[in-house]
Design a protein around this motif. Structure first.
Motif, short mmCIF file in Angstrom:
data_model
loop_
_atom_site.label_atom_id
_atom_site.label_comp_id
_atom_site.label_asym_id
_atom_site.label_seq_id
_atom_site.Cartn_x
_atom_site.Cartn_y
_atom_site.Cartn_z
N GLY A 6 44.94 45.62 35.32
CA GLY A 6 44.60 46.43 36.48
C GLY A 6 43.74 47.63 36.15
O GLY A 6 42.71 47.52 35.48
N ASN A 7 44.16 48.82 36.58
CA ASN A 7 43.36 50.02 36.43
C ASN A 7 43.33 50.55 35.01
O ASN A 7 42.68 51.56 34.74
CB ASN A 7 43.89 51.11 37.37
CG ASN A 7 43.65 50.74 38.83
OD1 ASN A 7 42.66 50.09 39.15
ND2 ASN A 7 44.56 51.15 39.70
N ARG A 14 34.78 46.70 32.57
CA ARG A 14 34.53 46.03 33.84
C ARG A 14 33.10 45.56 33.93
O ARG A 14 32.81 44.48 34.40
CB ARG A 14 34.85 46.98 34.99
CG ARG A 14 36.34 47.17 35.21
CD ARG A 14 36.61 47.80 36.57
NE ARG A 14 38.03 47.95 36.78
CZ ARG A 14 38.64 49.09 37.02
NH1 ARG A 14 37.96 50.20 37.10
NH2 ARG A 14 39.95 49.14 37.21
N ASN A 49 45.77 35.64 46.55
CA ASN A 49 44.86 36.17 45.53
C ASN A 49 43.69 35.22 45.26
O ASN A 49 42.55 35.65 45.08
CB ASN A 49 45.62 36.47 44.24
CG ASN A 49 46.45 37.73 44.34
OD1 ASN A 49 46.19 38.59 45.17
ND2 ASN A 49 47.46 37.84 43.50
N LYS A 52 41.20 35.58 48.05
CA LYS A 52 40.39 36.79 47.87
C LYS A 52 39.27 36.55 46.86
O LYS A 52 38.12 36.96 47.07
CB LYS A 52 41.27 37.95 47.38
CG LYS A 52 42.24 38.50 48.40
CD LYS A 52 43.09 39.60 47.77
CE LYS A 52 44.17 40.09 48.71
NZ LYS A 52 45.03 41.11 48.05
N THR A 192 43.60 40.65 35.90
CA THR A 192 44.22 40.54 37.20
C THR A 192 43.16 40.22 38.24
O THR A 192 41.95 40.35 38.00
CB THR A 192 44.92 41.85 37.59
OG1 THR A 192 43.93 42.88 37.74
CG2 THR A 192 45.95 42.25 36.55
N THR A 193 43.62 39.85 39.43
CA THR A 193 42.69 39.63 40.54
C THR A 193 41.88 40.90 40.80
O THR A 193 40.66 40.85 41.00
CB THR A 193 43.47 39.24 41.81
OG1 THR A 193 44.16 38.00 41.56
CG2 THR A 193 42.55 39.07 43.00
N GLU A 194 42.55 42.04 40.75
CA GLU A 194 41.87 43.32 40.99
C GLU A 194 40.76 43.56 39.97
O GLU A 194 39.65 44.00 40.32
CB GLU A 194 42.86 44.47 40.95
CG GLU A 194 42.22 45.84 41.19
CD GLU A 194 43.19 46.98 40.98
OE1 GLU A 194 42.84 48.13 41.33
OE2 GLU A 194 44.30 46.75 40.47
N ASP A 195 41.03 43.28 38.70
CA ASP A 195 40.02 43.46 37.66
C ASP A 195 38.75 42.67 37.99
O ASP A 195 37.63 43.16 37.83
CB ASP A 195 40.54 42.98 36.30
CG ASP A 195 41.69 43.79 35.77
OD1 ASP A 195 41.77 45.00 36.10
OD2 ASP A 195 42.52 43.24 35.03
N LEU A 198 36.79 43.96 41.01
CA LEU A 198 36.09 45.21 40.72
C LEU A 198 34.98 45.06 39.70
O LEU A 198 34.25 46.02 39.43
CB LEU A 198 37.10 46.26 40.23
CG LEU A 198 38.11 46.77 41.26
CD1 LEU A 198 39.11 47.71 40.59
CD2 LEU A 198 37.42 47.47 42.41
#
Length: 201
Positions: A6-7, A14, A49, A52, A192-195, A198
């Motif tokens: 994630g963050n 990224r 996910n 998305k 992750t999906t978020e990674d 982004l």
């Protein structure tokens, strides 16, 4: 094993994660035969996910590949002798159709397979190479079966792999954790999906 999640990823990482023009999302077996017993993530989480990711890839103009198992009479599928009885398939009407949440479009490439892996006996490698794709983002069900087999095939074909780890799940937590901790770090990168959402070119 401490893997970036994630963050925790730095901006520089990224930026280097993927090139949208050379990357395909490959979604494994998110079809109507899916059951309810999965871990550590539910089928609903994996589907959400994956949907998305599919939408994001389409918006980026990237290549989306949807993989499903399909057969008319099952005579074209492997039937080896086994030590255990395989689980019964949830063969409801339309069992081989993709779940509606994926929102299949005309630009998606559809792979119909007869076994665990998405490469054997299909045109997946051909279509990826014709588009100069060298990186695959993998997600779907199940982590230790269709996803893992396809990942090993992709690795042997020389593709870079990114595992959308919270957009896949196993039949058991142990199955998922085995490939996540032992296999996937040796053949690709876990994000992750978020990674991935982004990630910048």
């Amino acid at each position: 094993m401490n893997l970036p999640q994630g963050n925790q990823l730095k901006g520089e990482e990224r930026e280097k994660l993927l090139d949208w023009s050379k990357t395909s999302l490959v979604v494994i077996d998110l079809q109507k035969w899916i059951g309810n017993q999965y871990a550590p993530y539910s089928a609903e989480t994996v589907i959400a996910n994956s949907a998305k990711l599919a939408l994001h890839f389409r918006n980026k103009g990237a290549f989306v590949t949807l993989v499903h198992v399909s057969s008319k009479d099952f005579k074209d599928m492997p039937s080896p002798k086994l030590d255990i009885t395989p689980p019964k398939l949830n063969l409801i009407e339309g069992w081989d159709e993709f779940v509606p949440e994926l929102g299949v479009t005309e630009t998606d490439h559809i792979i119909s397979k007869k076994q665990w892996g998405a490469f054997h006996g299909t045109d997946l490698d051909l279509q990826l190479r014709r588009r100069n794709i060298d990186t695959i983002v993998l997600c779907g069900i199940a982590s230790g079966i269709g996803v893992d087999t396809t990942a090993r095939e992709a690795f042997q074909h020389g593709y870079h792999l990114i595992f959308a780890i919270d957009a896949m799940t196993g039949f058991t937590k142990g199955e998922h954790e085995h490939v996540r901790n032992i296999i996937f770090p040796r053949i690709g990168r876990i994000r992750t999906t978020e990674d991935i959402l982004l990630a910048e070119p």
